[in-house]
Scaffold this motif. Sequence first.
Motif, short mmCIF file in Angstrom:
data_model
loop_
_atom_site.label_atom_id
_atom_site.label_comp_id
_atom_site.label_asym_id
_atom_site.label_seq_id
_atom_site.Cartn_x
_atom_site.Cartn_y
_atom_site.Cartn_z
N ALA A 52 -8.53 -11.68 -2.37
CA ALA A 52 -8.81 -10.50 -3.19
C ALA A 52 -9.56 -9.45 -2.39
CB ALA A 52 -9.59 -10.90 -4.43
N ALA A 53 -10.50 -9.88 -1.56
CA ALA A 53 -11.26 -8.94 -0.73
C ALA A 53 -10.35 -8.24 0.27
CB ALA A 53 -12.39 -9.66 0.00
N ARG A 54 -9.43 -8.97 0.85
CA ARG A 54 -8.48 -8.37 1.80
C ARG A 54 -7.56 -7.39 1.10
NH1 ARG A 54 -6.96 -13.73 5.25
NH2 ARG A 54 -8.89 -13.80 6.44
N LEU A 55 -7.11 -7.76 -0.08
CA LEU A 55 -6.25 -6.87 -0.85
C LEU A 55 -7.01 -5.60 -1.22
CD1 LEU A 55 -3.58 -6.31 -2.30
CD2 LEU A 55 -4.54 -7.47 -4.29
N TRP A 56 -8.25 -5.74 -1.65
CA TRP A 56 -9.09 -4.58 -2.01
C TRP A 56 -9.28 -3.66 -0.80
CZ3 TRP A 56 -10.26 -1.87 -5.94
CH2 TRP A 56 -11.36 -1.04 -5.94
N TRP A 57 -9.55 -4.24 0.37
CA TRP A 57 -9.71 -3.44 1.59
C TRP A 57 -8.42 -2.67 1.88
CZ3 TRP A 57 -6.91 -3.51 6.09
CH2 TRP A 57 -7.41 -2.73 7.13
N TYR A 58 -7.29 -3.36 1.78
CA TYR A 58 -6.01 -2.73 2.08
C TYR A 58 -5.73 -1.58 1.12
CZ TYR A 58 -1.04 -2.04 2.78
OH TYR A 58 0.18 -1.49 3.02
N VAL A 59 -5.96 -1.78 -0.16
CA VAL A 59 -5.72 -0.73 -1.15
C VAL A 59 -6.61 0.48 -0.88
CG1 VAL A 59 -5.98 -0.16 -3.61
CG2 VAL A 59 -4.84 -2.26 -2.93
N ARG A 60 -7.89 0.25 -0.58
CA ARG A 60 -8.80 1.37 -0.29
C ARG A 60 -8.37 2.13 0.96
NH1 ARG A 60 -14.42 0.50 0.46
NH2 ARG A 60 -14.66 2.60 -0.31
N GLU A 61 -7.95 1.42 1.98
CA GLU A 61 -7.48 2.08 3.20
C GLU A 61 -6.19 2.85 2.94
OE1 GLU A 61 -8.65 2.38 6.35
OE2 GLU A 61 -10.49 1.37 5.77
N THR A 82 -5.03 4.16 0.15
CA THR A 82 -5.20 5.32 -0.71
C THR A 82 -6.09 6.39 -0.10
OG1 THR A 82 -7.06 4.29 -1.86
CG2 THR A 82 -4.85 4.00 -2.82
N GLY A 83 -6.74 6.09 1.02
CA GLY A 83 -7.61 7.08 1.67
C GLY A 83 -9.00 7.13 1.08
N GLU A 84 -9.35 6.16 0.28
CA GLU A 84 -10.66 6.15 -0.35
C GLU A 84 -11.80 5.97 0.65
OE1 GLU A 84 -12.84 3.60 -3.81
OE2 GLU A 84 -10.68 3.82 -3.91
N THR A 85 -11.52 5.37 1.79
CA THR A 85 -12.56 5.14 2.79
C THR A 85 -12.70 6.30 3.77
OG1 THR A 85 -10.99 3.98 4.21
CG2 THR A 85 -12.28 2.64 2.69
#
Length: 69
Positions: free
Chosen positions: A10-19, A21-24
Amino acid sequence: MTAAPPRRAAARLWWYVREFTGETAYERHVARLRATDPTAPAPSRREFERRRVRSRYGDPAGPPGGGCC
């Protein structure tokens, strides 16, 4: 001990989604700014996003056709 792999996934998926979408982008911008000049004022997140959208699509108050396409 079986909770660790799903949590890690879940943490890896969350990191991938944030990257993706440009949220980071703001966090990376501020980190880069602090690395080059720690005393430089960082823009607010709202101002950063405004600049980012303007640079990508043009100024909405500007002349028509001034965007990306």
